[in-house]
Design a protein around this motif. Sequence first.
Motif, short mmCIF file in Angstrom:
data_model
loop_
_atom_site.label_atom_id
_atom_site.label_comp_id
_atom_site.label_asym_id
_atom_site.label_seq_id
_atom_site.Cartn_x
_atom_site.Cartn_y
_atom_site.Cartn_z
N LEU A 1 0.83 -1.19 0.00
CA LEU A 1 0.00 0.00 0.00
C LEU A 1 0.87 1.24 0.00
N ARG A 2 0.39 2.27 -0.68
CA ARG A 2 1.08 3.56 -0.68
C ARG A 2 0.11 4.63 -0.22
N TYR A 3 0.52 5.37 0.83
CA TYR A 3 -0.27 6.49 1.36
C TYR A 3 0.41 7.79 0.94
N SER A 4 -0.19 8.50 0.01
CA SER A 4 0.40 9.76 -0.44
C SER A 4 0.16 10.85 0.60
N GLY A 5 1.18 11.69 0.83
CA GLY A 5 1.05 12.80 1.78
C GLY A 5 0.77 12.34 3.20
N PHE A 6 1.39 11.23 3.61
CA PHE A 6 1.12 10.68 4.94
C PHE A 6 1.69 11.57 6.04
N ILE A 7 2.85 12.18 5.79
CA ILE A 7 3.41 13.15 6.73
C ILE A 7 3.72 14.44 5.97
N SER A 8 3.78 15.54 6.70
CA SER A 8 3.97 16.85 6.09
C SER A 8 5.45 17.12 5.84
N PRO A 9 5.78 18.12 5.02
CA PRO A 9 7.19 18.48 4.83
C PRO A 9 7.89 18.82 6.14
N ASP A 10 7.22 19.51 7.05
CA ASP A 10 7.83 19.83 8.34
C ASP A 10 8.10 18.57 9.15
N GLU A 11 7.19 17.61 9.08
CA GLU A 11 7.39 16.35 9.80
C GLU A 11 8.54 15.55 9.18
N CYS A 12 8.67 15.59 7.85
CA CYS A 12 9.81 14.95 7.19
C CYS A 12 11.12 15.52 7.72
N ARG A 13 11.21 16.84 7.74
CA ARG A 13 12.44 17.49 8.23
C ARG A 13 12.71 17.14 9.68
N HIS A 14 11.67 17.10 10.48
CA HIS A 14 11.84 16.80 11.90
C HIS A 14 12.41 15.39 12.09
N LEU A 15 11.89 14.42 11.36
CA LEU A 15 12.40 13.05 11.50
C LEU A 15 13.87 12.97 11.10
N ALA A 16 14.24 13.60 9.99
CA ALA A 16 15.64 13.56 9.55
C ALA A 16 16.55 14.23 10.57
N GLN A 17 16.13 15.39 11.07
CA GLN A 17 16.97 16.14 12.01
C GLN A 17 17.08 15.43 13.35
N SER A 18 16.08 14.61 13.71
CA SER A 18 16.11 13.93 15.01
C SER A 18 17.23 12.91 15.10
N ALA A 19 17.80 12.54 13.94
CA ALA A 19 18.81 11.48 13.92
C ALA A 19 20.21 11.99 13.64
N GLU A 20 20.38 13.29 13.42
CA GLU A 20 21.66 13.80 12.93
C GLU A 20 22.84 13.45 13.83
N ASP A 21 22.63 13.45 15.14
CA ASP A 21 23.74 13.20 16.06
C ASP A 21 23.92 11.72 16.37
N LEU A 22 23.11 10.85 15.75
CA LEU A 22 23.16 9.42 16.04
C LEU A 22 23.61 8.58 14.85
N LEU A 23 23.70 9.17 13.67
CA LEU A 23 23.95 8.38 12.46
C LEU A 23 25.27 7.63 12.52
N ALA A 24 25.21 6.36 12.11
CA ALA A 24 26.38 5.48 12.08
C ALA A 24 26.17 4.47 10.96
#
Length: 249
Positions: free
Chosen positions: A67-90
């Motif tokens: 299944l594909r859900y278009s527009g499931f999260i907003s652009p701001d939510e996309c940015r928030h998820l990416a930024q939440s991991a910046e100091d943990l990436l390995a």
Amino acid sequence: MEIALAANGSGAARDWPGAVALLRAVAATDPVAADQLQLVEQMALGREGMPLRIPTPERLCESPEILRYSGFISPDECRHLAQSAEDLLAPAQVMDPATNRLIEHPIRTSDFAVIGPTREDLVIQAILRRIAVASDTAVEQGEPLNILRYAVGQQYRLHSDALPNVVNQRTKTAILYLNDNFKGGGTLFPDAEVQVAPVAGDLLLFTNTLPNGRPDPVARHAGLPVVQGTKWIATRWIRANPFDVWNPS
């Protein structure tokens, strides 16, 4: 951390209203909390943080169900998820079937971060609740959210998300596409003859198992190599039964 643990029910009953009240109090003097509160207040949520509505999915395949859900999260939510991991990436890891532990492996050549229960801010938890509704599962069935970053040439070669010889199987996978300003990096199901081009904000949800609970070989899939730019996704593996994030083994 206190806000996260209050909302996800670690050590006590889940208390979404109490967690929101704590966040609102902190937001008065803390800009990070203020940004999180603004995002939460933009969401259509019930009293317990559950979504009041989700998009209608497009069915890409019947068996396995994709299944594909278009527009499931907003652009701001996309940015928030990416930024939440910046100091943990390995460097990314895979599950070793012999030890049930995460190990580095050439099949998966991205960077990743695991967002554990102490890092699940209310924005992330609201998104996890949204995934639970879309997948018709309980929030407690999900493994911790994984944030993955793929540079040029990096990929996740053909594999199955179902695990060998486990009692509590990974029955479903949820992939959130956090950006689309790159080339390549599609999600390919070769046996189902389905290829999905990433679109920022979309959710791809698919079933990994057959009706009898055994791994479905047709659900094997690959994250194709990135040709240009950087690809960001978030992945949530969902188990058949509640999963103890404090004791994964």
